[in-house]
Scaffold this motif. Structure first.
Motif, PDB file in Angstrom:
ATOM      1  N   ARG A 170       0.831  -1.207   0.000  1.00 19.87           N
ATOM      2  CA  ARG A 170       0.000   0.000   0.000  1.00 19.87           C
ATOM      3  C   ARG A 170       0.869   1.262   0.000  1.00 19.87           C
ATOM      4  NH1 ARG A 170      -5.230   1.300   1.845  1.00 19.87           N
ATOM      5  NH2 ARG A 170      -5.585   3.483   1.281  1.00 19.87           N
ATOM      6  N   ARG A 171       1.983   1.206   0.745  1.00 18.54           N
ATOM      7  CA  ARG A 171       2.886   2.354   0.827  1.00 18.54           C
ATOM      8  C   ARG A 171       3.459   2.699  -0.538  1.00 18.54           C
ATOM      9  NH1 ARG A 171       8.714   2.307   2.664  1.00 18.54           N
ATOM     10  NH2 ARG A 171       9.238   4.431   3.289  1.00 18.54           N
ATOM     11  N   LEU A 173       2.307   1.767  -3.538  1.00 21.80           N
ATOM     12  CA  LEU A 173       1.247   2.114  -4.476  1.00 21.80           C
ATOM     13  C   LEU A 173       0.786   3.559  -4.270  1.00 21.80           C
ATOM     14  CD1 LEU A 173      -0.793  -1.217  -4.275  1.00 21.80           C
ATOM     15  CD2 LEU A 173       0.569  -0.430  -6.213  1.00 21.80           C
ATOM     16  N   ASP A 174       0.555   3.931  -3.006  1.00 21.70           N
ATOM     17  CA  ASP A 174       0.144   5.310  -2.726  1.00 21.70           C
ATOM     18  C   ASP A 174       1.226   6.300  -3.135  1.00 21.70           C
ATOM     19  OD1 ASP A 174      -2.329   4.617  -1.777  1.00 21.70           O
ATOM     20  OD2 ASP A 174      -1.776   4.710   0.349  1.00 21.70           O
ATOM     21  N   ALA A 175       2.492   5.950  -2.851  1.00 24.94           N
ATOM     22  CA  ALA A 175       3.594   6.860  -3.182  1.00 24.94           C
ATOM     23  C   ALA A 175       3.657   7.108  -4.679  1.00 24.94           C
ATOM     24  CB  ALA A 175       4.913   6.283  -2.691  1.00 24.94           C
ATOM     25  N   TYR A 176       3.460   6.055  -5.464  1.00 23.27           N
ATOM     26  CA  TYR A 176       3.538   6.234  -6.908  1.00 23.27           C
ATOM     27  C   TYR A 176       2.323   6.987  -7.450  1.00 23.27           C
ATOM     28  CZ  TYR A 176       3.541   5.594 -11.876  1.00 23.27           C
ATOM     29  OH  TYR A 176       3.482   5.848 -13.223  1.00 23.27           O
ATOM     30  N   ASN A 178       0.138   8.816  -6.014  1.00 26.58           N
ATOM     31  CA  ASN A 178      -0.003  10.185  -5.491  1.00 26.58           C
ATOM     32  C   ASN A 178       1.194  11.054  -5.860  1.00 26.58           C
ATOM     33  OD1 ASN A 178      -2.467   9.554  -4.287  1.00 26.58           O
ATOM     34  ND2 ASN A 178      -1.484   8.882  -2.385  1.00 26.58           N
ATOM     35  N   LYS A 180       4.382  10.856  -5.114  1.00 24.56           N
ATOM     36  CA  LYS A 180       5.363  11.154  -4.082  1.00 24.56           C
ATOM     37  C   LYS A 180       6.677  10.460  -4.448  1.00 24.56           C
ATOM     38  CE  LYS A 180       1.902  11.331  -0.381  1.00 24.56           C
ATOM     39  NZ  LYS A 180       1.431  10.677   0.865  1.00 24.56           N
ATOM     40  N   TYR A 204      -4.404  -6.681  -3.230  1.00 19.36           N
ATOM     41  CA  TYR A 204      -3.746  -5.678  -4.064  1.00 19.36           C
ATOM     42  C   TYR A 204      -3.224  -6.284  -5.366  1.00 19.36           C
ATOM     43  CZ  TYR A 204      -4.045  -2.937   0.170  1.00 19.36           C
ATOM     44  OH  TYR A 204      -4.514  -2.256   1.274  1.00 19.36           O
ATOM     45  N   LYS A 212      -8.685   0.679  -8.714  1.00 20.71           N
ATOM     46  CA  LYS A 212      -8.726   1.621  -7.594  1.00 20.71           C
ATOM     47  C   LYS A 212      -8.110   2.965  -7.971  1.00 20.71           C
ATOM     48  CE  LYS A 212      -6.650   2.329  -2.999  1.00 20.71           C
ATOM     49  NZ  LYS A 212      -7.811   2.974  -2.390  1.00 20.71           N
ATOM     50  N   TYR A 213      -6.965   2.913  -8.662  1.00 18.29           N
ATOM     51  CA  TYR A 213      -6.248   4.150  -8.974  1.00 18.29           C
ATOM     52  C   TYR A 213      -6.554   4.669 -10.376  1.00 18.29           C
ATOM     53  CZ  TYR A 213      -3.509   3.164  -4.774  1.00 18.29           C
ATOM     54  OH  TYR A 213      -3.116   2.923  -3.477  1.00 18.29           O
TER      55      TYR A 213
END
Length: 287
Positions: A170-171, A173-176, A178, A180, A204, A212-213
């Motif tokens: 999750r870390r 995936l969110d970083a990419y 979003n 970051k 995931y 989701k994204y």
């Protein structure tokens, strides 16, 4: 012809092992000249993953000298040549190690201990891979994960495609998604998502992540224990050779078929006709 950079938001994504698997396919299945290299100094994990398949000359010298990089070979040697103003199209080939004769070479990473000094050579390193394009059809570069250094930015900028390696974290995936930890040159660059160490039973899994994204569909390298063991033991090429014709019920079938599919698409993306460059296609044409 084409340069493909591999990058991930964080370490531990399976980026290097995934690139190694793709290189093994390209070197075995296609009549192309492929070069692989890591651009993080003092990192030999890619080289180690093919250690059982390196040409005997280079391996013997390494054992005699006790050094990872043989004097006169690798990125350090090419950098010395570049600084002398004698860098030519065949320089990298002459200083690379053979994995698959005439099809797959590896340029050993730098042993430079001073990271700042290594980074200061970023223009020269970029020019080295620019020159290498005159001989190699495809260059695969394993960039440091999460890195936004000057060298990584320049190599991303000069690459035709960036393969973004995303594990089921999750870390990461969110970083990419979003944006970051992105290298600045990644924005607006042509990218291909590669879901690494992929478990189809995970929440995931690739299909759920892209939904989701709201992302385009990516490529997959499944998690495979047998491959991981071979990678760690330096037998990446041997694993692929032994399993490339695995039947559907074989435990390594899903891994091999997905890696073959990913290699084919990446070659097509950089303008190499994977259908006509396949070795078996040439054999059929000659018969």
């Amino acid at each position: 012809m084409g340069q493909i950079a591999f990058w991930s938001p964080f370490n531990g994504s399976g980026q290097t092992s995934s690139m190694a698997a793709l290189a093994a396919v390209m070197g075995s299945e296609y009549h192309i000249r492929c070069l692989i290299a890591q651009t993080k100094n003092r990192d030999s994990s890619l080289e180690q993953s093919f250690s059982r398949s390196m040409n005997n000359f280079s391996r013997t010298l390494s054992q005699v000298t006790g050094a990872r990089n043989v004097s006169g070979t690798g990125l350090d040697a090419v950098l010395r040549i570049a600084r002398s103003g004698k860098l030519e199209g065949g320089t990298v080939k002459n200083n690379a190690q053979i994995i698959e004769k005439d099809r797959l070479d590896l340029l050993s990473s730098s042993d430079q201990k001073d990271t700042a000094k290594f980074e200061a050579a970023s223009d020269l390193i970029r020019s080295i891979f620019d020159q290498a394009r005159k001989y190699y059809n495809v260059i695969l570069l394993d960039l440091p994960a999460g890195d936004d250094s000057e060298l990584s930015r320049k190599l991303i900028a000069s690459s035709d495609i960036v393969v973004v390696c995303l594990p089921q974290s999750r870390r990461s995936l969110d970083a990419y998604f979003n944006q970051k930890n992105w290298p600045s040159t990644l924005r607006g660059k042509k990218t291909v998502l590669l879901f690494t160490q992929h478990d189809p039973h995970s929440k995931y899994k690739a299909a759920n992540v892209t939904r989701k994204y709201k992302s385009s569909k990516g490529l997959i390298v499944p998690y495979n224990t047998n491959f991981k063991d071979a990678f760690n033991e330096g037998d990446t090429k041997g694993f692929y050779k032994a399993n490339k014709a695995a039947e559907r019920r074989h435990p390594n079938y899903d891994f091999v078929s997905e890696v073959q599919r990913a290699a084919k698409q990446l070659l097509d993306e950089i303008g190499i006709d994977s259908r006509t460059k396949r070795i078996d296609a040439e054999e059929r044409g000659a018969s």
